[in-house]
Enzyme design. Sequence first.
Site, PDB file in Angstrom:
ATOM      1  N   LYS A 217       0.842  -1.117   0.005  1.00 51.48           N
ATOM      2  CA  LYS A 217       0.028  -0.213  -0.089  1.00 51.48           C
ATOM      3  C   LYS A 217       0.879   1.144   0.155  1.00 51.48           C
ATOM      4  O   LYS A 217       2.004   1.249   0.378  1.00 51.48           O
ATOM      5  CB  LYS A 217      -0.906   0.050   1.174  1.00 51.48           C
ATOM      6  CG  LYS A 217      -2.027  -0.922   0.904  1.00 51.48           C
ATOM      7  CD  LYS A 217      -3.323  -0.579   1.791  1.00 51.48           C
ATOM      8  CE  LYS A 217      -4.372  -1.830   1.077  1.00 51.48           C
ATOM      9  NZ  LYS A 217      -5.553  -2.127   2.226  1.00 51.48           N
ATOM     10  N   ARG A 251      -3.833 -10.213   4.339  1.00 48.18           N
ATOM     11  CA  ARG A 251      -4.163 -10.118   2.930  1.00 48.18           C
ATOM     12  C   ARG A 251      -3.045  -9.643   2.295  1.00 48.18           C
ATOM     13  O   ARG A 251      -2.579  -8.618   2.264  1.00 48.18           O
ATOM     14  CB  ARG A 251      -5.341  -9.314   2.911  1.00 48.18           C
ATOM     15  CG  ARG A 251      -5.847  -9.233   1.497  1.00 48.18           C
ATOM     16  CD  ARG A 251      -7.206  -8.327   1.329  1.00 48.18           C
ATOM     17  NE  ARG A 251      -7.721  -8.126  -0.127  1.00 48.18           N
ATOM     18  CZ  ARG A 251      -7.043  -7.372  -1.065  1.00 48.18           C
ATOM     19  NH1 ARG A 251      -6.055  -6.699  -0.746  1.00 48.18           N
ATOM     20  NH2 ARG A 251      -7.779  -7.420  -2.042  1.00 48.18           N
TER      21      ARG A 251
HETATM   22  N1  HH2 Z   1      -7.535  -3.803   0.330  1.00 46.87           N
HETATM   23  C1  HH2 Z   1      -7.698  -3.872  -0.841  1.00 46.87           C
HETATM   24  C2  HH2 Z   1      -9.005  -4.422  -1.398  1.00 46.87           C
HETATM   25  N2  HH2 Z   1      -9.829  -5.112  -0.721  1.00 46.87           N
HETATM   26  N3  HH2 Z   1     -10.144  -5.974   1.418  1.00 46.87           N
HETATM   27  C3  HH2 Z   1      -9.742  -5.816   2.693  1.00 46.87           C
HETATM   28  N4  HH2 Z   1     -10.699  -6.511   3.694  1.00 46.87           N
HETATM   29  N5  HH2 Z   1      -8.878  -4.896   3.284  1.00 46.87           N
HETATM   30  C4  HH2 Z   1      -7.954  -4.514   2.492  1.00 46.87           C
HETATM   31  O1  HH2 Z   1      -6.968  -3.636   2.953  1.00 46.87           O
HETATM   32  C5  HH2 Z   1      -8.164  -4.469   1.127  1.00 46.87           C
HETATM   33  C6  HH2 Z   1      -9.244  -5.052   0.479  1.00 46.87           C
HETATM   34  C7  HH2 Z   1      -6.900  -2.926  -1.853  1.00 46.87           C
HETATM   35  O2  HH2 Z   1      -5.747  -3.800  -2.358  1.00 46.87           O
HETATM   36  P1  HH2 Z   1      -5.907  -4.514  -4.252  1.00 46.87           P
HETATM   37  O3  HH2 Z   1      -6.816  -5.484  -4.041  1.00 46.87           O
HETATM   38  O4  HH2 Z   1      -4.342  -5.123  -4.057  1.00 46.87           O
HETATM   39  O5  HH2 Z   1      -5.967  -3.293  -5.076  1.00 46.87           O
HETATM   40  P2  HH2 Z   1      -7.248  -2.885  -5.853  1.00 46.87           P
HETATM   41  O6  HH2 Z   1      -8.220  -2.340  -4.842  1.00 46.87           O
HETATM   42  O7  HH2 Z   1      -6.527  -1.569  -6.575  1.00 46.87           O
HETATM   43  O8  HH2 Z   1      -7.680  -3.795  -6.599  1.00 46.87           O
END
Ligand code: HH2
Length: 271
Positions: A217, A251
Amino acid sequence: MKPFPALFSGRALIMGVINVTPDSFSDGGLCASTESALRHAAALVEEGADMLDIGGESTRPGSCPVGVREEMDRVIPVVRALADAGTCVSVDTSKPEVMQAAIEAGAAMINDVNALQARGALEVVARSGVAACMMHMQGDPRSMQINPQYNDVVKEVWDFLRQRLDAALAAGIARERLVIDPGFGFGKTLQHNLELLRHLTRFSELDVPVLVGLSRKSMLGTVTGREAGDRTHASVAAALLARSGGARILRVHDVRATRDALAVYEAVNAA
Ligand code: HH2
């Protein structure tokens, strides 16, 4: 459906991230087709992921929402293939229609960055036997990083999650199926994120497992000066800090590195 693993005994669980999107912040396009998503999923399972979180809509700051049909087309074939093969699958969605289809396709968990606040979301989960993660976010992805404000970030996030737990329990979702997440990077400045991480143990008082997503992040980019694809070391450090703050599910994008670091942590704490 592969049952959700026990959460309060033994080591913390690793949730590997599979974004079936063209635009996710650190891995957009890597898994944009069903085939590439399944290939990456197999690699993450091989590296030691306990479960996989499948998402079809980026929630990065400034991202735009996608429609129900498009999100389903992206995630459901992946969920079905993985669940049929015996993998424990979580689906990252805020849309009740996608939740329902994912549950029918074999998902064991719904991971909702909107904490099941959409109309009908609590009911879809309540009718099923799946686990649900409810996350805190201030605002929505389009605008959440513009000027996040809190008087006391830990108290406000804690109070929100407690209210959402009460709502989920009142809707008939058993406590054993619930997970909470303070939502690092979702409507929070670097200082807010650091404060939450420093006080993470407070969230275990809510008596359900805590999930943490710090992987790659932007707060880690601010601290280290590194781009999203070059934040593995910082992500592993953050995952260990979260684990020592009581997190039960991590995660992460970098499963192998997190797995090794966690093995050392758990060995020291079991001694
Ligand atoms: N962060 C992201 C997406 N989903 N869900 C939970 N429970 N907690 C988190 O911190 C969280 C989440 C963002 O990360 P990522 O899926 O890698 O990116 P993007 O939203 O751009 O697909």
